[in-house]
Motif scaffolding. Structure first.
Motif, mmCIF file in Angstrom:
data_model
loop_
_atom_site.group_PDB
_atom_site.id
_atom_site.type_symbol
_atom_site.label_atom_id
_atom_site.label_comp_id
_atom_site.label_asym_id
_atom_site.label_seq_id
_atom_site.Cartn_x
_atom_site.Cartn_y
_atom_site.Cartn_z
ATOM 1 N N ILE A 3 6.361 49.635 19.573
ATOM 2 C CA ILE A 3 6.153 48.948 18.301
ATOM 3 C C ILE A 3 6.758 49.719 17.126
ATOM 4 O O ILE A 3 7.366 49.120 16.221
ATOM 5 C CB ILE A 3 4.640 48.726 18.046
ATOM 6 N N SER A 4 6.606 51.030 17.133
ATOM 7 C CA SER A 4 6.992 51.832 15.967
ATOM 8 C C SER A 4 8.401 52.412 16.037
ATOM 9 O O SER A 4 8.957 52.799 15.003
ATOM 10 C CB SER A 4 5.995 52.982 15.777
ATOM 11 N N ILE A 5 8.983 52.490 17.233
ATOM 12 C CA ILE A 5 10.321 53.091 17.355
ATOM 13 C C ILE A 5 11.341 52.091 17.896
ATOM 14 O O ILE A 5 12.361 51.832 17.265
ATOM 15 C CB ILE A 5 10.284 54.341 18.264
ATOM 16 N N THR A 6 11.048 51.531 19.083
ATOM 17 C CA THR A 6 12.038 50.678 19.737
ATOM 18 C C THR A 6 12.357 49.425 18.926
ATOM 19 O O THR A 6 13.524 49.147 18.637
ATOM 20 C CB THR A 6 11.551 50.274 21.144
ATOM 21 N N LEU A 7 11.332 48.672 18.554
ATOM 22 C CA LEU A 7 11.561 47.419 17.817
ATOM 23 C C LEU A 7 12.260 47.642 16.468
ATOM 24 O O LEU A 7 13.251 46.962 16.167
ATOM 25 C CB LEU A 7 10.246 46.670 17.627
ATOM 26 N N PRO A 8 11.794 48.582 15.634
ATOM 27 C CA PRO A 8 12.503 48.805 14.361
ATOM 28 C C PRO A 8 13.950 49.266 14.555
ATOM 29 O O PRO A 8 14.811 48.928 13.750
ATOM 30 C CB PRO A 8 11.666 49.904 13.687
ATOM 31 N N SER A 9 14.197 50.016 15.625
ATOM 32 C CA SER A 9 15.541 50.541 15.852
ATOM 33 C C SER A 9 16.535 49.459 16.255
ATOM 34 O O SER A 9 17.737 49.603 16.027
ATOM 35 C CB SER A 9 15.502 51.636 16.923
ATOM 36 N N ILE A 10 16.053 48.401 16.893
ATOM 37 C CA ILE A 10 16.957 47.322 17.310
ATOM 38 C C ILE A 10 16.802 46.086 16.419
ATOM 39 O O ILE A 10 17.315 45.013 16.755
ATOM 40 C CB ILE A 10 16.729 46.936 18.785
ATOM 41 N N SER A 11 16.111 46.229 15.309
ATOM 42 C CA SER A 11 15.868 45.079 14.423
ATOM 43 C C SER A 11 17.165 44.508 13.861
ATOM 44 O O SER A 11 17.271 43.296 13.633
ATOM 45 C CB SER A 11 14.929 45.476 13.281
#
Length: 292
Positions: A199-207
């Protein structure tokens, strides 16, 4: 970078020849095109082709089916590859991960002609789906699914998601591999679990990747996958399967009304451009990420 740029020249030439030069033919949307007279000598008729389409008895049925099918594909088919890619990335076993990935994107390479035949066999009254549902007691009597308009949309959406899930996840997996591993290491030190990292790293990084693909998906909402629907449609489910692409094929190829079909295609392209600009504007305002 002249050598790298030179490698792009064949692609640019191909695009000019097959994508830009043919755009001149769009003027037949405003003409009563005659093959014998050619594009230039065919008489002008203005917006008659457009007004005829808008006043067609099946106009709203076609729009409803096109937008409805594409909307459900977008609502279900867009987030699933993202979720699948994130979950696949969390697998520790490299061998199992590669096996799942390979199996998931293999259906992409099956043409809709072949897959459509398989689906028609499975969904017939003596097909695999009916046998299973009757044995489980879910159905009392077999149902010919493709003969019922109410089942057509779910069949199209589910089969499309199944076919393209693994393939669409590849671009998200590629984006995930570019994330700095130190971010995950720092999160582990701080006590973050797997779900929190997602939630805090993967999703924001590929947003950024998600935003761009979503913009393109919204702009293509009037595209209903002609191949798939052409194979699965029939006269019994026409009220649910008649979409813009099928209508254009019927008018342009079967009825040889080239001007009328071109006008419909131009209408669809204009709407797609408006959707692209709108989705890009909204994405830029909400996420600060956009195509332009």
């Amino acid at each position: 970078q002249r050598y790298l740029q030179a490698m792009a020249i064949p692609g640019v030439i191909w695009m000019i020849i097959f994508c830009y030069i043919p755009m001149y033919g769009l003027i037949i949307a405003f003409k009563e095109y005659d093959i014998a007279l050619g594009i230039n000598k065919s008489p002008w008729i203005g917006f008659i082709n457009f007004t005829e389409f808008f006043s067609d008895d099946r106009f709203w049925i076609i729009i409803k089916n096109t937008v409805g099918i594409s909307f459900w594909k977008l609502l279900i088919g867009f987030p699933l590859p993202i979720i699948f890619a994130i979950l696949l990335n969390e697998l520790n076993s490299v061998g199992f991960k590669k096996t799942v990935q390979t199996v998931s994107y293999l259906p992409h390479f099956i043409s809709w002609v072949v897959l459509g035949g398989i689906l028609m066999s499975w969904l017939s009254d003596t097909g695999l789906i009916n046998v299973i549902l009757v044995k489980l007691g879910i159905l009392k009597d077999p149902v010919v699914f493709l003969a019922e308009p109410k089942y057509f949309w779910p069949i199209v959406v589910i089969s499309d998601v199944w076919k393209e899930l693994g393939w669409n996840a590849i671009i998200y997996l590629a984006a995930i591999t570019s994330i700095d591993p130190e971010l995950y290491e720092a999160a582990t030190v701080d006590g973050a679990g797997r779900f929190r990292k997602m939630i805090s790293i993967t999703l924001p990084s590929i947003s950024g990747t998600i935003a761009i693909l979503f913009i393109l998906a919204v702009s293509g909402i009037l595209n209903s996958n002609f191949d798939q629907i052409f194979v699965l449609k029939n006269s019994l489910n026409a009220d649910a399967s008649d979409v813009i692409d099928i209508y254009v094929y019927r008018m342009g190829i079967q009825s040889m009304r080239f001007s009328y079909a071109t006008a419909i295609g131009l209408f669809k392209s204009v709407i797609a451009l408006m959707l692209l600009i709108s989705a890009n504007f909204v994405s830029r305002k909400l996420t600060e990420k956009s195509l332009f």
